[in-house]
Design an enzyme around this catalytic site. Structure first.
Site, PDB file in Angstrom:
ATOM      1  N   GLU A 113      -4.598   7.862  -1.859  1.00 27.51           N
ATOM      2  CA  GLU A 113      -3.548   8.628  -2.587  1.00 27.51           C
ATOM      3  C   GLU A 113      -2.404   8.987  -1.646  1.00 27.51           C
ATOM      4  OE1 GLU A 113      -4.194  10.887  -5.932  1.00 27.51           O
ATOM      5  OE2 GLU A 113      -6.141   9.969  -6.351  1.00 27.51           O
ATOM      6  N   THR A 120      -1.429   8.002   2.597  1.00 33.20           N
ATOM      7  CA  THR A 120      -1.982   8.422   3.893  1.00 33.20           C
ATOM      8  C   THR A 120      -1.371   9.776   4.281  1.00 33.20           C
ATOM      9  OG1 THR A 120      -0.207   7.333   5.091  1.00 33.20           O
ATOM     10  CG2 THR A 120      -2.179   5.998   4.633  1.00 33.20           C
ATOM     11  N   GLY A 131       0.845  -1.186   0.000  1.00 37.45           N
ATOM     12  CA  GLY A 131       0.000   0.000   0.000  1.00 37.45           C
ATOM     13  C   GLY A 131       0.881   1.236   0.000  1.00 37.45           C
ATOM     14  N   SER A 132       1.343   1.628   1.200  1.00 32.97           N
ATOM     15  CA  SER A 132       2.256   2.780   1.284  1.00 32.97           C
ATOM     16  C   SER A 132       3.583   2.465   0.602  1.00 32.97           C
ATOM     17  CB  SER A 132       2.520   3.134   2.752  1.00 32.97           C
ATOM     18  OG  SER A 132       1.318   3.482   3.389  1.00 32.97           O
TER      19      SER A 132
HETATM   20  N1  CAA Z   1       8.340  12.103  -9.220  1.00 30.73           N
HETATM   21  C1  CAA Z   1       9.356  11.531  -9.895  1.00 30.73           C
HETATM   22  N2  CAA Z   1      10.190  10.612  -9.338  1.00 30.73           N
HETATM   23  C2  CAA Z   1       9.958  10.278  -8.065  1.00 30.73           C
HETATM   24  C3  CAA Z   1       8.912  10.837  -7.305  1.00 30.73           C
HETATM   25  C4  CAA Z   1       8.072  11.792  -7.943  1.00 30.73           C
HETATM   26  N3  CAA Z   1       7.052  12.354  -7.294  1.00 30.73           N
HETATM   27  N4  CAA Z   1       8.928  10.313  -6.071  1.00 30.73           N
HETATM   28  C5  CAA Z   1       9.967   9.460  -6.028  1.00 30.73           C
HETATM   29  N5  CAA Z   1      10.582   9.437  -7.240  1.00 30.73           N
HETATM   30  C6  CAA Z   1      11.776   8.687  -7.622  1.00 30.73           C
HETATM   31  C7  CAA Z   1      12.927   9.062  -6.692  1.00 30.73           C
HETATM   32  O1  CAA Z   1      13.607  10.202  -7.176  1.00 30.73           O
HETATM   33  C8  CAA Z   1      13.791   7.823  -6.737  1.00 30.73           C
HETATM   34  O2  CAA Z   1      14.504   7.817  -7.968  1.00 30.73           O
HETATM   35  P1  CAA Z   1      15.978   7.185  -8.101  1.00 30.73           P
HETATM   36  O3  CAA Z   1      15.874   5.755  -7.737  1.00 30.73           O
HETATM   37  O4  CAA Z   1      16.331   7.430  -9.513  1.00 30.73           O
HETATM   38  O5  CAA Z   1      16.838   7.942  -7.111  1.00 30.73           O
HETATM   39  C9  CAA Z   1      12.766   6.709  -6.829  1.00 30.73           C
HETATM   40  O6  CAA Z   1      11.563   7.297  -7.369  1.00 30.73           O
HETATM   41  C10 CAA Z   1      12.449   6.045  -5.496  1.00 30.73           C
HETATM   42  O7  CAA Z   1      11.986   7.050  -4.626  1.00 30.73           O
HETATM   43  P2  CAA Z   1      11.880   6.854  -3.059  1.00 30.73           P
HETATM   44  O8  CAA Z   1      13.179   6.359  -2.536  1.00 30.73           O
HETATM   45  O9  CAA Z   1      11.310   8.107  -2.493  1.00 30.73           O
HETATM   46  O10 CAA Z   1      10.806   5.648  -2.987  1.00 30.73           O
HETATM   47  P3  CAA Z   1      10.177   4.914  -1.734  1.00 30.73           P
HETATM   48  O11 CAA Z   1      10.134   3.463  -2.023  1.00 30.73           O
HETATM   49  O12 CAA Z   1      10.803   5.374  -0.471  1.00 30.73           O
HETATM   50  O13 CAA Z   1       8.619   5.389  -1.783  1.00 30.73           O
HETATM   51  C11 CAA Z   1       6.779   6.867  -1.393  1.00 30.73           C
HETATM   52  C12 CAA Z   1       8.245   6.689  -1.824  1.00 30.73           C
HETATM   53  C13 CAA Z   1       6.504   8.368  -1.558  1.00 30.73           C
HETATM   54  C14 CAA Z   1       6.520   6.465   0.036  1.00 30.73           C
HETATM   55  C15 CAA Z   1       5.841   6.069  -2.342  1.00 30.73           C
HETATM   56  O14 CAA Z   1       5.995   4.674  -2.143  1.00 30.73           O
HETATM   57  C16 CAA Z   1       4.388   6.467  -2.185  1.00 30.73           C
HETATM   58  O15 CAA Z   1       3.936   7.431  -2.789  1.00 30.73           O
HETATM   59  N6  CAA Z   1       3.562   5.715  -1.374  1.00 30.73           N
HETATM   60  C17 CAA Z   1       2.157   5.999  -1.223  1.00 30.73           C
HETATM   61  C18 CAA Z   1       1.345   5.236  -2.243  1.00 30.73           C
HETATM   62  C19 CAA Z   1       0.106   5.947  -2.680  1.00 30.73           C
HETATM   63  O16 CAA Z   1      -0.019   7.151  -2.582  1.00 30.73           O
HETATM   64  N7  CAA Z   1      -0.829   5.194  -3.252  1.00 30.73           N
HETATM   65  C20 CAA Z   1      -1.993   5.757  -3.805  1.00 30.73           C
HETATM   66  C21 CAA Z   1      -2.707   4.757  -4.656  1.00 30.73           C
HETATM   67  S1  CAA Z   1      -3.943   5.499  -5.678  1.00 30.73           S
HETATM   68  C22 CAA Z   1      -5.248   5.845  -4.713  1.00 30.73           C
HETATM   69  O17 CAA Z   1      -5.217   5.794  -3.518  1.00 30.73           O
HETATM   70  C23 CAA Z   1      -6.479   6.202  -5.520  1.00 30.73           C
HETATM   71  C24 CAA Z   1      -7.461   7.088  -4.988  1.00 30.73           C
HETATM   72  O18 CAA Z   1      -7.260   7.771  -4.027  1.00 30.73           O
HETATM   73  C25 CAA Z   1      -8.701   7.284  -5.695  1.00 30.73           C
HETATM   74  P1  FAD Z   2      -0.497   0.648   4.983  1.00 25.98           P
HETATM   75  O1  FAD Z   2       0.522   1.039   3.991  1.00 25.98           O
HETATM   76  O2  FAD Z   2      -0.490  -0.746   5.493  1.00 25.98           O
HETATM   77  O3  FAD Z   2      -0.421   1.665   6.203  1.00 25.98           O
HETATM   78  C1  FAD Z   2      -0.995   1.372   7.479  1.00 25.98           C
HETATM   79  C2  FAD Z   2      -0.662   2.525   8.428  1.00 25.98           C
HETATM   80  O4  FAD Z   2       0.774   2.618   8.579  1.00 25.98           O
HETATM   81  C3  FAD Z   2      -1.117   3.891   7.901  1.00 25.98           C
HETATM   82  O5  FAD Z   2      -1.556   4.694   8.952  1.00 25.98           O
HETATM   83  C4  FAD Z   2       0.149   4.467   7.290  1.00 25.98           C
HETATM   84  O6  FAD Z   2       0.162   5.882   7.252  1.00 25.98           O
HETATM   85  C5  FAD Z   2       1.210   3.928   8.250  1.00 25.98           C
HETATM   86  N1  FAD Z   2       2.521   3.885   7.601  1.00 25.98           N
HETATM   87  C6  FAD Z   2       2.936   3.037   6.605  1.00 25.98           C
HETATM   88  N2  FAD Z   2       4.192   3.331   6.239  1.00 25.98           N
HETATM   89  C7  FAD Z   2       4.598   4.374   7.004  1.00 25.98           C
HETATM   90  C8  FAD Z   2       5.795   5.153   7.088  1.00 25.98           C
HETATM   91  N3  FAD Z   2       6.834   4.907   6.303  1.00 25.98           N
HETATM   92  N4  FAD Z   2       5.850   6.159   7.992  1.00 25.98           N
HETATM   93  C9  FAD Z   2       4.783   6.423   8.803  1.00 25.98           C
HETATM   94  N5  FAD Z   2       3.614   5.736   8.752  1.00 25.98           N
HETATM   95  C10 FAD Z   2       3.520   4.735   7.859  1.00 25.98           C
HETATM   96  N6  FAD Z   2      -5.125   2.302  -4.589  1.00 25.98           N
HETATM   97  C11 FAD Z   2      -4.951   2.264  -5.937  1.00 25.98           C
HETATM   98  O7  FAD Z   2      -3.917   1.846  -6.433  1.00 25.98           O
HETATM   99  N7  FAD Z   2      -5.936   2.713  -6.769  1.00 25.98           N
HETATM  100  C12 FAD Z   2      -7.105   3.189  -6.306  1.00 25.98           C
HETATM  101  O8  FAD Z   2      -7.956   3.597  -7.104  1.00 25.98           O
HETATM  102  C13 FAD Z   2      -7.316   3.209  -4.894  1.00 25.98           C
HETATM  103  N8  FAD Z   2      -8.506   3.647  -4.387  1.00 25.98           N
HETATM  104  C14 FAD Z   2      -8.754   3.465  -3.050  1.00 25.98           C
HETATM  105  C15 FAD Z   2     -10.048   3.671  -2.554  1.00 25.98           C
HETATM  106  C16 FAD Z   2     -10.330   3.420  -1.221  1.00 25.98           C
HETATM  107  C17 FAD Z   2     -11.712   3.609  -0.711  1.00 25.98           C
HETATM  108  C18 FAD Z   2      -9.301   2.971  -0.347  1.00 25.98           C
HETATM  109  C19 FAD Z   2      -9.582   2.660   1.113  1.00 25.98           C
HETATM  110  C20 FAD Z   2      -8.031   2.798  -0.821  1.00 25.98           C
HETATM  111  C21 FAD Z   2      -7.740   3.027  -2.178  1.00 25.98           C
HETATM  112  N9  FAD Z   2      -6.472   2.765  -2.703  1.00 25.98           N
HETATM  113  C22 FAD Z   2      -6.274   2.751  -4.057  1.00 25.98           C
HETATM  114  C23 FAD Z   2      -5.401   2.298  -1.825  1.00 25.98           C
HETATM  115  C24 FAD Z   2      -4.813   3.392  -0.949  1.00 25.98           C
HETATM  116  O9  FAD Z   2      -4.003   4.226  -1.693  1.00 25.98           O
HETATM  117  C25 FAD Z   2      -4.076   2.706   0.208  1.00 25.98           C
HETATM  118  O10 FAD Z   2      -5.051   2.172   1.076  1.00 25.98           O
HETATM  119  C26 FAD Z   2      -3.153   3.667   0.932  1.00 25.98           C
HETATM  120  O11 FAD Z   2      -2.104   4.091   0.099  1.00 25.98           O
HETATM  121  C27 FAD Z   2      -2.572   3.043   2.216  1.00 25.98           C
HETATM  122  O12 FAD Z   2      -2.089   1.751   2.004  1.00 25.98           O
HETATM  123  P2  FAD Z   2      -2.532   0.559   2.988  1.00 25.98           P
HETATM  124  O13 FAD Z   2      -4.009   0.585   3.069  1.00 25.98           O
HETATM  125  O14 FAD Z   2      -1.895  -0.696   2.530  1.00 25.98           O
HETATM  126  O15 FAD Z   2      -1.970   0.968   4.401  1.00 25.98           O
END
Ligand code: CAA
Ligand code: FAD
Length: 380
Positions: free
Chosen positions: A363, A365, A131-132
């Site tokens: 998108e 946490t 996830g994260s």
């Molecule tokens: N733009 C371009 N490059 C980037 C970047 C960015 N924003 N962020 C990181 N990178 C690049 C870094 O520069 C690095 O590059 P190099 O290897 O060349 O140095 C590489 O990517 C790795 O970066 P990190 O070391 O920062 O990567 P990480 O493994 O520590 O992860 C993180 C970074 C920000 C925690 C990332 O894993 C993250 O964004 N996690 C959250 C996931 C998330 O938001 N999911 C959302 C799913 S969609 C959703 O939820 C849908 C919905 O709401 C409707």
């Molecule tokens: P985890 O990563 O397991 O995190 C659990 C807890 O640990 C959280 O409080 C988090 O903040 C904390 N934590 C984890 N790592 C760290 C850290 N390094 N430092 C401090 N705290 C940390 N994903 C998609 O790809 N596409 C979608 O369209 C999409 N839509 C979604 C719609 C809904 C309704 C929901 C619930 C989720 C959706 N997601 C989607 C997934 C969403 O992006 C993830 O749920 C979110 O990124 C968190 O991942 P996780 O649920 O695995 O939590």
């Protein structure tokens, strides 16, 4: 510096507000209760051009900008956060990476269908174990002649099951960790691609959230988005803008709750006068309005930066962080102002409160936003 919206943006806000109030709000509570997605609402958004707001006309869009897009998501979310996220995932998460990284053929085939609203889009990054920590994903894509074969599963996919076009991330080279991830465009109906569990949720209940399953799913190599190994970068860059869509959703939810709370406080009489005349209630409303305005400014600023080709990743993460927390606080206070009525489904504020929570989770946490922002601070 000019803080006034242009005439074009004001007209768009007016148009979306009318649409939201007349066509979306009347069924919002019922769709929430029934966990029902309404494709008809999406089709009407398409007719209004909302499904392609920021994309050029040559790709079926209306050639506007990201500010117009966040205004639309805000106005929809003011009455129905599920409808807001349907559009946000469609534009920011599914269409944006194709616009930015797609070749001309992919843009004509997929971006055009998304922009016109003929097809609905989704973005599949998260997995049960990733996830994260995106880079730990396990879904595999193995090259086989002119195809890639996908195996694995994605969870929590917004618009899942309903969407026709999915941007899917998978590992093409497990040795390289984040540099071994690639992005693909996968069409609904491709053999080996099916839908698993549909989540039963606290909020945004009329937005479908579904598991995707890939079992020896063969995808033509033409559907690789960008280059092999570029997937992690594409995913991160997509989220940079997507997070601002969620900020806009949060601003809309908070504004909807505030509007309802002001109306209620003006007509609810206790101790011989409307409760808004009690300073304890009025000050609460003042704090709510102030926080929303600050969240809105951060959100519009991030959209403006992106529209003007300036760096916006940090601004977008800040907007999402602040607006998400604002939506949560404001909706809790709105329920409080409604008293016992706020706790019932006779009024919309309990729905706003349930919907607000997701803006602190998806998108990235709130903790992940802080990680993104703090890493950028150390870089500058
Ligand atoms: N733009 C371009 N490059 C980037 C970047 C960015 N924003 N962020 C990181 N990178 C690049 C870094 O520069 C690095 O590059 P190099 O290897 O060349 O140095 C590489 O990517 C790795 O970066 P990190 O070391 O920062 O990567 P990480 O493994 O520590 O992860 C993180 C970074 C920000 C925690 C990332 O894993 C993250 O964004 N996690 C959250 C996931 C998330 O938001 N999911 C959302 C799913 S969609 C959703 O939820 C849908 C919905 O709401 C409707
Ligand atoms: P985890 O990563 O397991 O995190 C659990 C807890 O640990 C959280 O409080 C988090 O903040 C904390 N934590 C984890 N790592 C760290 C850290 N390094 N430092 C401090 N705290 C940390 N994903 C998609 O790809 N596409 C979608 O369209 C999409 N839509 C979604 C719609 C809904 C309704 C929901 C619930 C989720 C959706 N997601 C989607 C997934 C969403 O992006 C993830 O749920 C979110 O990124 C968190 O991942 P996780 O649920 O695995 O939590």
């Amino acid at each position: 510096m000019n803080f006034r919206l242009s005439e074009e943006h004001e007209m768009l806000r007016k148009m979306v507000r009318e649409f939201a109030e007349n066509e979306v709000a009347p069924t919002a509570a019922e769709r929430d209760e029934e966990e029902r997605f309404d494709r008809g609402i999406f089709n009407k958004m398409a007719e209004l051009g909302l499904t392609g707001i920021p994309w050029p006309e040559e790709y079926g869009g209306i050639g506007s900008d990201y500010l117009a897009y966040v205004i639309a998501v805000e106005e929809l979310s003011r009455v129905c956060a599920s409808t807001g996220v349907t559009l946000s995932a469609h534009i920011s998460l599914a269409s944006w990476p194709i616009y930015k990284f797609g070749n001309e053929e992919q843009k004509q085939k997929y971006l055009r269908a998304l922009a016109t609203g003929e097809k609905l889009g989704a973005y599949a990054l998260s997995e049960p174990g990733a996830g994260s920590d995106v880079a730990s994903m396990k879904t595999r894509a193995v090259k086989d002649g002119d195809h890639y074969i996908l195996n694995g599963s994605k969870v929590w996919i917004t618009n899942g099951g309903e969407a026709e076009i999915y941007v899917v991330f998978a590992v093409t080279d497990p040795e390289k960790r984040h540099k071994g991830i690639s992005a693909f465009i996968v069409e609904k109906g491709t053999p080996g691609f099916s839908f698993g569990k549909k989540e039963k949720k606290l909020g945004i209940r009329s937005s479908p959230t579904t598991e995707l399953i890939f079992e020896d799913c063969r995808i033509p190599k033409e559907n690789l988005l960008g280059q092999e190994g570029e997937g992690f970068k594409i995913a991160m860059m997509t989220l940079d803008g997507g997070r601002n869509g969620i900020a806009a959703q949060a601003v809309g939810i908070a504004q909807g709750a505030l509007d309802a709370a002001v109306d209620y406080a003006k007509q609810r009489v206790q101790f011989g006068k409307p409760i808004i005349e009690q300073q304890g209630v009025a000050f609460k409303l003042a704090d709510m309005a102030t926080a929303i305005e600050a969240a809105r400014l951060l959100t519009y600023q991030a959209a403006w930066l992106e529209s003007n080709g300036l760096p916006y990743g940090k601004a977008s993460a800040m907007a999402k962080l602040f607006a998400g927390d604002t939506a949560m606080k404001v909706t809790v206070e709105a329920v409080q102002i409604f008293g016992g009525n706020g706790y019932t489904k006779d009024y919309p504020v309990e729905r706003f409160m349930r919907d607000a929570k997701i803006t602190q989770i998806y998108e990235g946490t709130q903790e992940i936003q802080r990680l993104v922002i703090s890493r950028m601070l150390t870089r500058n």
